[in-house]
Design a protein around this motif. Structure first.
Motif, PDB file in Angstrom:
ATOM      1  N   LEU A 289      43.656  30.187  40.865  1.00  0.00           N
ATOM      2  CA  LEU A 289      44.106  31.569  41.074  1.00  0.00           C
ATOM      3  C   LEU A 289      44.045  31.956  42.542  1.00  0.00           C
ATOM      4  O   LEU A 289      44.914  32.684  43.041  1.00  0.00           O
ATOM      5  N   ASP A 290      43.040  31.487  43.243  1.00  0.00           N
ATOM      6  CA  ASP A 290      42.932  31.800  44.671  1.00  0.00           C
ATOM      7  C   ASP A 290      44.120  31.242  45.445  1.00  0.00           C
ATOM      8  O   ASP A 290      44.594  31.865  46.395  1.00  0.00           O
ATOM      9  N   ARG A 291      44.602  30.072  45.043  1.00  0.00           N
ATOM     10  CA  ARG A 291      45.693  29.437  45.777  1.00  0.00           C
ATOM     11  C   ARG A 291      47.057  29.913  45.313  1.00  0.00           C
ATOM     12  O   ARG A 291      47.996  30.019  46.107  1.00  0.00           O
ATOM     13  N   PHE A 292      47.192  30.189  44.018  1.00  0.00           N
ATOM     14  CA  PHE A 292      48.518  30.470  43.473  1.00  0.00           C
ATOM     15  C   PHE A 292      48.675  31.888  42.940  1.00  0.00           C
ATOM     16  O   PHE A 292      49.576  32.162  42.149  1.00  0.00           O
TER      17      PHE A 292
ATOM     18  N   GLU B 104      39.434  30.139  34.826  1.00  0.00           N
ATOM     19  CA  GLU B 104      38.963  31.028  35.887  1.00  0.00           C
ATOM     20  C   GLU B 104      39.063  32.494  35.488  1.00  0.00           C
ATOM     21  O   GLU B 104      38.148  33.285  35.766  1.00  0.00           O
ATOM     22  N   ILE B 105      40.156  32.873  34.828  1.00  0.00           N
ATOM     23  CA  ILE B 105      40.320  34.280  34.444  1.00  0.00           C
ATOM     24  C   ILE B 105      39.293  34.663  33.382  1.00  0.00           C
ATOM     25  O   ILE B 105      38.853  35.818  33.302  1.00  0.00           O
ATOM     26  N   THR B 106      38.857  33.683  32.585  1.00  0.00           N
ATOM     27  CA  THR B 106      37.820  33.949  31.595  1.00  0.00           C
ATOM     28  C   THR B 106      36.517  34.351  32.272  1.00  0.00           C
ATOM     29  O   THR B 106      35.834  35.297  31.843  1.00  0.00           O
ATOM     30  N   VAL B 107      36.173  33.652  33.346  1.00  0.00           N
ATOM     31  CA  VAL B 107      34.960  33.987  34.099  1.00  0.00           C
ATOM     32  C   VAL B 107      35.089  35.380  34.712  1.00  0.00           C
ATOM     33  O   VAL B 107      34.134  36.174  34.700  1.00  0.00           O
ATOM     34  N   ILE B 108      36.258  35.680  35.246  1.00  0.00           N
ATOM     35  CA  ILE B 108      36.474  36.995  35.853  1.00  0.00           C
ATOM     36  C   ILE B 108      36.347  38.097  34.807  1.00  0.00           C
ATOM     37  O   ILE B 108      35.695  39.127  35.037  1.00  0.00           O
ATOM     38  N   LEU B 109      36.954  37.889  33.643  1.00  0.00           N
ATOM     39  CA  LEU B 109      36.887  38.902  32.588  1.00  0.00           C
ATOM     40  C   LEU B 109      35.449  39.106  32.099  1.00  0.00           C
ATOM     41  O   LEU B 109      35.045  40.225  31.784  1.00  0.00           O
TER      42      LEU B 109
ATOM     43  N   ALA C  90      56.027  40.710  47.372  1.00  0.00           N
ATOM     44  CA  ALA C  90      55.427  40.269  46.108  1.00  0.00           C
ATOM     45  C   ALA C  90      54.232  39.359  46.353  1.00  0.00           C
ATOM     46  O   ALA C  90      53.231  39.419  45.624  1.00  0.00           O
ATOM     47  N   SER C  91      54.328  38.513  47.371  1.00  0.00           N
ATOM     48  CA  SER C  91      53.218  37.620  47.702  1.00  0.00           C
ATOM     49  C   SER C  91      51.964  38.419  48.073  1.00  0.00           C
ATOM     50  O   SER C  91      50.856  38.114  47.611  1.00  0.00           O
ATOM     51  N   LEU C  92      52.154  39.449  48.878  1.00  0.00           N
ATOM     52  CA  LEU C  92      51.027  40.296  49.273  1.00  0.00           C
ATOM     53  C   LEU C  92      50.439  41.019  48.069  1.00  0.00           C
ATOM     54  O   LEU C  92      49.212  41.080  47.894  1.00  0.00           O
ATOM     55  N   LEU C  93      51.302  41.560  47.208  1.00  0.00           N
ATOM     56  CA  LEU C  93      50.824  42.286  46.034  1.00  0.00           C
ATOM     57  C   LEU C  93      50.077  41.366  45.082  1.00  0.00           C
ATOM     58  O   LEU C  93      49.043  41.752  44.510  1.00  0.00           O
ATOM     59  N   GLY C  94      50.574  40.141  44.904  1.00  0.00           N
ATOM     60  CA  GLY C  94      49.885  39.190  44.041  1.00  0.00           C
ATOM     61  C   GLY C  94      48.492  38.880  44.539  1.00  0.00           C
ATOM     62  O   GLY C  94      47.539  38.768  43.756  1.00  0.00           O
ATOM     63  N   ASP C  95      48.358  38.761  45.841  1.00  0.00           N
ATOM     64  CA  ASP C  95      47.053  38.497  46.447  1.00  0.00           C
ATOM     65  C   ASP C  95      46.116  39.685  46.261  1.00  0.00           C
ATOM     66  O   ASP C  95      44.922  39.522  45.953  1.00  0.00           O
ATOM     67  N   LEU C  96      46.642  40.893  46.439  1.00  0.00           N
ATOM     68  CA  LEU C  96      45.815  42.086  46.294  1.00  0.00           C
ATOM     69  C   LEU C  96      45.349  42.295  44.853  1.00  0.00           C
ATOM     70  O   LEU C  96      44.218  42.741  44.617  1.00  0.00           O
ATOM     71  N   VAL C  97      46.220  41.965  43.905  1.00  0.00           N
ATOM     72  CA  VAL C  97      45.847  42.112  42.492  1.00  0.00           C
ATOM     73  C   VAL C  97      44.666  41.211  42.158  1.00  0.00           C
ATOM     74  O   VAL C  97      43.691  41.632  41.527  1.00  0.00           O
TER      75      VAL C  97
ATOM     76  N   GLN D 198      36.026  43.642  41.434  1.00  0.00           N
ATOM     77  CA  GLN D 198      35.437  44.390  40.330  1.00  0.00           C
ATOM     78  C   GLN D 198      34.457  43.516  39.539  1.00  0.00           C
ATOM     79  O   GLN D 198      33.439  43.998  39.040  1.00  0.00           O
ATOM     80  N   ALA D 199      34.772  42.209  39.452  1.00  0.00           N
ATOM     81  CA  ALA D 199      33.895  41.285  38.721  1.00  0.00           C
ATOM     82  C   ALA D 199      32.772  40.748  39.596  1.00  0.00           C
ATOM     83  O   ALA D 199      31.933  39.984  39.120  1.00  0.00           O
ATOM     84  N   ASP D 200      32.766  41.130  40.893  1.00  0.00           N
ATOM     85  CA  ASP D 200      31.755  40.693  41.853  1.00  0.00           C
ATOM     86  C   ASP D 200      31.757  39.163  41.985  1.00  0.00           C
ATOM     87  O   ASP D 200      30.720  38.501  41.933  1.00  0.00           O
ATOM     88  N   ILE D 201      32.970  38.603  42.153  1.00  0.00           N
ATOM     89  CA  ILE D 201      33.149  37.160  42.310  1.00  0.00           C
ATOM     90  C   ILE D 201      33.892  36.917  43.617  1.00  0.00           C
ATOM     91  O   ILE D 201      34.920  37.551  43.874  1.00  0.00           O
ATOM     92  N   LYS D 202      33.400  35.983  44.415  1.00  0.00           N
ATOM     93  CA  LYS D 202      34.044  35.699  45.696  1.00  0.00           C
ATOM     94  C   LYS D 202      35.284  34.833  45.523  1.00  0.00           C
ATOM     95  O   LYS D 202      36.353  35.135  46.022  1.00  0.00           O
ATOM     96  N   ASP D 203      35.146  33.710  44.807  1.00  0.00           N
ATOM     97  CA  ASP D 203      36.259  32.802  44.536  1.00  0.00           C
ATOM     98  C   ASP D 203      36.415  32.648  43.035  1.00  0.00           C
ATOM     99  O   ASP D 203      35.419  32.641  42.291  1.00  0.00           O
ATOM    100  N   SER D 204      37.669  32.476  42.594  1.00  0.00           N
ATOM    101  CA  SER D 204      37.903  32.318  41.153  1.00  0.00           C
ATOM    102  C   SER D 204      37.408  30.975  40.644  1.00  0.00           C
ATOM    103  O   SER D 204      37.178  30.792  39.453  1.00  0.00           O
ATOM    104  N   GLY D 205      37.266  29.987  41.546  1.00  0.00           N
ATOM    105  CA  GLY D 205      36.801  28.657  41.168  1.00  0.00           C
ATOM    106  C   GLY D 205      36.550  27.823  42.413  1.00  0.00           C
ATOM    107  O   GLY D 205      36.525  28.341  43.533  1.00  0.00           O
TER     108      GLY D 205
END
Length: 264
Positions: A242-245, A44-49, A211-218, A225-232
């Motif tokens: 990534l969306d869940r964890f 998933e991070i590969t698609v985002i990058l 930390a949970s909130l910050l992880g979600d915001l990151v 920035q990658a113009d993607i709604k869901d990571s997968g």
């Protein structure tokens, strides 16, 4: 929205028992489950990058994760520094040898993905601490409580936008609800396990909520920035791994080092 909530509940009914059983058993079972989180998140991070204009090498990211996870399985956290330094040097050498086919920004993307997703390893490492299963239950429960309370409080009474450009649906009221949820779970854990120190665990609960909130915001920043709604689309009702964890990538190292350095 109701259909989405229904799918989330069904996913939780299936997924939570699997995670709890793996955490209870520990050892290679938990290691394998955690590495599977990394493996699928790497896809998933590969698609985002790529959405960010980079050319990441998924196989490099996955091999880097395997090296980090193998070291953690054999030596706990003792070799994490060595693994990270070795991966930095190896990627920089690859950049030099394959230039200009592989550009510096692509290598930086690979390293970012490895380091970011390697935080999953702290979920496994937490099990090896004294009372490790209890700490994993606290980690999971407080993280999920933060997400759940934030969702329902924000949906019910949320009025003030927390990050209107980055994540328009998040509200200040929801964030406060998330902090309350994680703190409440921490308080209940102390009642369940009286040997746990009340104030440190309560403070840890509040920090888990932050930390949970910050992880979600990151993750939201990366996807926006990658113009993607869901990571997968792997987890019904949630999207990708990534969306869940995404929160766990921040809360797991927080719990591991807080417990190891300050509580036990």
């Amino acid at each position: 929205m109701d259909e989405l909530l229904h799918l989330r509940v069904l996913s939780a009914i299936v997924g939570i028992p699997v995670i709890i059983v793996a955490a209870w058993y520990g050892s290679w079972v938990l290691w394998l489950l955690t590495f599977m989180f990394f493996f699928f998140a790497a896809r998933e991070i590969t698609v985002i990058l790529k959405g960010l204009g980079l050319k990441p090498a998924r196989w490099i990211i996955q091999i880097g994760g395997l090296i980090t996870f193998a070291g953690a399985y054999l030596y706990n956290d003792e070799t994490l520094g060595l693994a990270f330094v070795s991966l930095v040097i190896a990627n920089l050498l690859m950049m030099a040898l394959l230039y200009p086919r592989t550009m510096p920004v692509d290598i930086f993307g690979n390293l970012f993905a490895i380091f970011y997703l390697s935080n999953f390893i702290f979920f496994y490492l937490t099990r090896g601490l004294e009372n490790g299963f209890v700490w994993i239950l606290l980690l999971l429960s407080a993280t999920w409580a933060s997400d759940t309370f934030a969702y329902f409080v924000g949906r019910s009474i949320g009025r003030h936008k927390l990050a209107p450009v980055l994540s328009p649906k998040k509200t200040v009221e929801g964030a406060v609800g998330g902090l309350f949820g994680s703190a409440l779970v921490s308080f209940l854990f102390v009642q369940w396990v009286p040997s746990l120190p009340l104030l440190p665990v309560l403070l840890l609960g509040v920090l888990i909520g932050i930390a949970s909130l910050l992880g979600d915001l990151v993750e939201s920043a990366l996807k926006r920035q990658a113009d993607i709604k869901d990571s997968g689309h792997m987890i019904p009702g949630h999207g990708g791994v990534l969306d869940r964890f995404d929160s766990l990538l921040f809360t797991a190292p927080l719990v591991y080092y807080s417990v190891k350095l300050f509580i036990i």
